[in-house]
Design a protein around this motif. Structure first.
Motif: not given
Length: 69
Positions: A16-18, A27-31, A44-50, A68-69
């Motif tokens: 999801d993107m905000w 910001f992007m969340s990866i769930t 579970r939220i795995m990452r929250f990224i700018y 993941g890189a």
């Protein structure tokens, strides 16, 4: 992460993107979503990224692929 490691079923991954309206910061969340051994839905939220501008499909795909890189 332990719940994901123990999981024996399939895992669905969503994003999801905000974007803040006043600062144009994204910001992007990866769930991860799965059904556990008790047949209960787990998320579970795995990452929250700018995410830098511009928020084009190419930029979003690049951020997602390099998480993941």
């Amino acid at each position: 992460m332990r719940i994901l490691e123990k999981n024996q079923s399939k895992i669905a991954v969503t994003t999801d993107m905000w974007t803040s309206s006043n600062q144009k910061k994204g910001f992007m969340s990866i769930t991860a979503h799965l059904v556990d051994a008790n047949w209960e839905m787990q998320s579970r939220i795995m990452r929250f990224i700018y995410v830098p501008c511009p928020h084009t499909a190419e930029v979003l795909a690049d951020v997602l692929c390099h998480v993941g890189a």
